[in-house]
Design a protein around this motif. Structure first.
Motif, mmCIF file in Angstrom:
data_model
loop_
_atom_site.group_PDB
_atom_site.id
_atom_site.type_symbol
_atom_site.label_atom_id
_atom_site.label_comp_id
_atom_site.label_asym_id
_atom_site.label_seq_id
_atom_site.Cartn_x
_atom_site.Cartn_y
_atom_site.Cartn_z
ATOM 1 N N ARG A 161 0.840 -1.200 0.000
ATOM 2 C CA ARG A 161 0.000 0.000 0.000
ATOM 3 C C ARG A 161 0.876 1.251 0.000
ATOM 4 N NH1 ARG A 161 -0.300 2.861 4.752
ATOM 5 N NH2 ARG A 161 0.125 1.797 6.724
ATOM 6 N N ASP A 162 0.225 2.401 -0.249
ATOM 7 C CA ASP A 162 0.893 3.691 -0.139
ATOM 8 C C ASP A 162 1.000 4.095 1.329
ATOM 9 O OD1 ASP A 162 1.073 4.026 -2.919
ATOM 10 O OD2 ASP A 162 -0.917 4.969 -3.021
ATOM 11 N N LEU A 163 2.017 4.866 1.643
ATOM 12 C CA LEU A 163 2.111 5.461 2.973
ATOM 13 C C LEU A 163 1.298 6.751 3.027
ATOM 14 C CD1 LEU A 163 5.886 5.028 3.919
ATOM 15 C CD2 LEU A 163 3.954 3.509 4.399
ATOM 16 N N THR A 164 0.783 7.080 4.195
ATOM 17 C CA THR A 164 0.076 8.338 4.402
ATOM 18 C C THR A 164 1.090 9.458 4.604
ATOM 19 O OG1 THR A 164 -0.016 8.126 6.810
ATOM 20 C CG2 THR A 164 -1.809 7.097 5.547
ATOM 21 N N GLN A 165 0.602 10.692 4.595
ATOM 22 C CA GLN A 165 1.482 11.825 4.851
ATOM 23 C C GLN A 165 2.134 11.711 6.230
ATOM 24 O OE1 GLN A 165 -1.518 14.685 2.363
ATOM 25 N NE2 GLN A 165 -0.605 15.582 4.164
ATOM 26 N N ALA A 166 1.370 11.307 7.228
ATOM 27 C CA ALA A 166 1.923 11.174 8.581
ATOM 28 C C ALA A 166 3.004 10.105 8.623
ATOM 29 C CB ALA A 166 0.810 10.852 9.578
ATOM 30 N N GLU A 167 2.833 9.045 7.861
ATOM 31 C CA GLU A 167 3.824 7.969 7.853
ATOM 32 C C GLU A 167 5.088 8.373 7.098
ATOM 33 O OE1 GLU A 167 0.501 4.358 8.097
ATOM 34 O OE2 GLU A 167 1.310 5.008 6.165
ATOM 35 N N ILE A 168 4.936 9.240 6.108
ATOM 36 C CA ILE A 168 6.105 9.717 5.361
ATOM 37 C C ILE A 168 6.869 10.751 6.171
ATOM 38 C CG2 ILE A 168 6.860 10.984 3.300
ATOM 39 C CD1 ILE A 168 4.450 9.729 1.832
ATOM 40 N N ILE A 169 6.185 11.801 6.607
ATOM 41 C CA ILE A 169 6.883 12.863 7.344
ATOM 42 C C ILE A 169 7.308 12.363 8.720
ATOM 43 C CG2 ILE A 169 5.009 14.004 8.613
ATOM 44 C CD1 ILE A 169 7.656 15.743 6.403
ATOM 45 N N ALA A 209 0.386 12.272 -1.413
ATOM 46 C CA ALA A 209 0.978 12.190 -0.070
ATOM 47 C C ALA A 209 2.439 12.627 -0.096
ATOM 48 C CB ALA A 209 0.857 10.767 0.478
ATOM 49 N N VAL A 210 3.170 12.232 -1.139
ATOM 50 C CA VAL A 210 4.573 12.628 -1.249
ATOM 51 C C VAL A 210 4.690 14.133 -1.478
ATOM 52 C CG1 VAL A 210 6.624 12.446 -2.732
ATOM 53 C CG2 VAL A 210 5.420 10.376 -1.987
ATOM 54 N N LEU A 211 3.839 14.680 -2.340
ATOM 55 C CA LEU A 211 3.881 16.113 -2.625
ATOM 56 C C LEU A 211 3.644 16.927 -1.356
ATOM 57 C CD1 LEU A 211 3.964 18.466 -4.696
ATOM 58 C CD2 LEU A 211 1.482 18.169 -4.953
ATOM 59 N N ASN A 212 2.589 16.599 -0.608
ATOM 60 C CA ASN A 212 2.294 17.354 0.612
ATOM 61 C C ASN A 212 3.367 17.158 1.673
ATOM 62 O OD1 ASN A 212 -0.133 18.823 0.112
ATOM 63 N ND2 ASN A 212 -1.265 16.908 0.134
ATOM 64 N N SER A 213 3.967 15.984 1.725
ATOM 65 C CA SER A 213 5.055 15.750 2.673
ATOM 66 C C SER A 213 6.254 16.622 2.334
ATOM 67 C CB SER A 213 5.454 14.272 2.671
ATOM 68 O OG SER A 213 4.391 13.461 3.120
ATOM 69 N N MET A 214 6.576 16.746 1.052
ATOM 70 C CA MET A 214 7.700 17.602 0.658
ATOM 71 C C MET A 214 7.384 19.069 0.934
ATOM 72 S SD MET A 214 9.391 15.866 -2.759
ATOM 73 C CE MET A 214 7.944 16.138 -3.806
ATOM 74 N N ARG A 215 6.127 19.446 0.807
ATOM 75 C CA ARG A 215 5.743 20.818 1.153
ATOM 76 C C ARG A 215 5.981 21.091 2.626
ATOM 77 N NH1 ARG A 215 0.263 20.807 -2.601
ATOM 78 N NH2 ARG A 215 1.219 21.747 -4.469
ATOM 79 N N ILE A 216 5.734 20.105 3.485
ATOM 80 C CA ILE A 216 6.023 20.258 4.907
ATOM 81 C C ILE A 216 7.526 20.402 5.125
ATOM 82 C CG2 ILE A 216 5.897 19.135 7.171
ATOM 83 C CD1 ILE A 216 3.312 17.772 6.211
ATOM 84 N N MET A 217 8.314 19.621 4.394
ATOM 85 C CA MET A 217 9.774 19.716 4.525
ATOM 86 C C MET A 217 10.277 21.112 4.183
ATOM 87 S SD MET A 217 10.762 16.124 2.658
ATOM 88 C CE MET A 217 9.893 14.601 3.087
#
Length: 411
Positions: A161-169, A209-217
């Motif tokens: 499965r894909d990871l969620t934003q919380a799981e990525i960040i 999810a990856v895009l929003n995680s990178m935005r947090i970074m």
């Protein structure tokens, strides 16, 4: 809007959780604020009837001071802290294994999901460069991978499965926290300097999810990282490369590994859908995109050196022709063997000769230093030992055994 309704709405917007329990149970899953981007968190607070600037305050506590207890967020009113405690949580993935190498490399295995869940890996590699001490974190974006590159340990575990934003960040959060777990809150500071979306999975196949995680970074209220220090690596999902150029400005890396379509079809099967000509053209468009900033001056080419497969002089010459019109830096990666791998690592002399050919042609070409061999730091290796939840690895090992038997019978 009621407190419970706000919580349910936020879950939907941020896509961080499964739907809430049936109404008759009178329980609502707490919203995990860890994975929310600033726009998502601002909407969450506005839906609660709060000012949206609260989002920035909370993000700083989470991502800059690594606080998970709302009671410690001292610039927020007690009433709001109580409200957040009832409907929210700040939770990173569970660490089920960690190992710190004698060379400074750190590796974690995280459990994601409910119950027994699934496992993903994260690796931190320290180095010294002209800017000083660098700590690069390799982050996973999926549980397993669907692309099944023939030399990749992760691909042999199949896709779950894909990871969620919380799981990525959360991987970045935990890596930073590991350096300051015993440091007073006021003295904590971010340690990770670089991020590469180059761990388990294909980042562009978990795009949102990856895009929003990178935005947090990149967000100054979170990690405040430079665009040049956040890199997305892809095996070549061409349409998503074009979409990425529209949505964010980060560095781009390509997992190339072969210099002609015939060989790349074998090593990187997605090449059958998006062949090299399309991939290189997409990279050129990414660099030339209007609004180009420093992160897009070149594309990094990742190239695993496989003994007798892609490391011959003719392959170096093919690479020179392939990349002649693409501003690029080439990173040669000595293959890190894993159990039953059908390939070996190119010799040091062969890698150096390959590098010299490219350097003489005017390319910036480096050889990646192998790190963390004592802790299986290559992505996917440890998870493969801990849990194989598909039959792909079993089938693959059987295929290798059959091939070896044929070779023996043919003398």
């Amino acid at each position: 809007m009621s407190t419970e309704a706000v919580a349910v709405s936020a879950v939907s917007d941020a896509q961080q959780h499964t739907p809430s329990a049936p109404a008759q149970e009178k329980t609502v899953e707490k919203v995990n604020l860890l994975g929310m981007s600033r726009p998502q968190m601002e909407k969450f607070f506005e839906d609660m009837g709060e000012k949206k600037f609260r989002a920035g305050q909370v993000m700083k506590w989470i991502h800059q001071y690594f606080v998970t207890d709302f009671s410690e967020m001292t610039n927020i009113s007690g009433k709001l802290r109580e409200k957040l405690e009832k409907i929210c949580k700040i939770k990173a993935p569970e660490v089920v294994h960690k190992n710190f190498s004698k060379d400074g490399t750190r590796k974690w295995v995280f459990r994601v999901g409910d119950g027994e869940g699934s496992l993903v890996e994260t690796v931190l590699i320290p180095a010294e460069d002209k800017t000083g001490s660098r700590k690069t974190l390799c982050i996973s974006s999926q549980v397993g991978c669907a692309l099944d590159c023939s030399f990749c340990s992760t691909g042999k575990q199949g896709f779950q499965r894909d990871l969620t934003q919380a799981e990525i960040i959360g991987q970045l959060w935990m890596a930073n926290y590991s350096y300051m777990e015993d440091v007073p809150i006021a003295d904590r500071e971010r340690s990770v300097t670089n991020v590469v979306m180059m761990g388990m999975g294909e980042p562009l196949l978990n795009y949102d999810a990856v895009l929003n995680s990178m935005r947090i970074m990149l967000d100054d209220f979170a990690y405040g990282m430079s665009k040049r220090r956040v890199t997305l690596s892809t095996s070549g999902v061409v349409p998503k490369i074009d979409q990425l150029a529209e949505d964010i400005d980060v560095a781009l890396a390509i997992s190339l590994h072969a210099t002609n379509n015939e060989l790349r079809n074998e090593l990187v099967p997605i090449n059958k859908k998006y062949p090299l000509e399309q991939l290189i053209a997409a990279c050129q468009r990414y660099i030339k995109k209007d609004g180009n900033e420093s992160a897009r001056k070149h594309v990094t080419i990742e190239y695993v050196m496989l003994d007798g497969v892609n490391d011959k002089p003719e392959h170096a010459q093919e690479m020179i022709k392939l990349l002649k019109d693409l501003p690029s830096k080439i990173n040669l990666i000595p293959f890190n063997p894993f159990p039953h791998a059908p390939y070996g690592r190119s010799s040091r002399n062969r890698i150096i000769s390959f590098q010299k050919t490219l350097s003489d042609a005017g390319f910036v070409c480096t050889i990646r230093q192998t790190r963390g061999d004592d802790i299986d730091a290559a992505c996917g290796q440890l998870v493969g030992q801990v849990a194989d939840r598909t039959r792909r690895a079993e089938q693959w090992k059987k295929k290798i055994a059959q091939s070896n038997e044929i070779m023996r019978s043919q003398g």
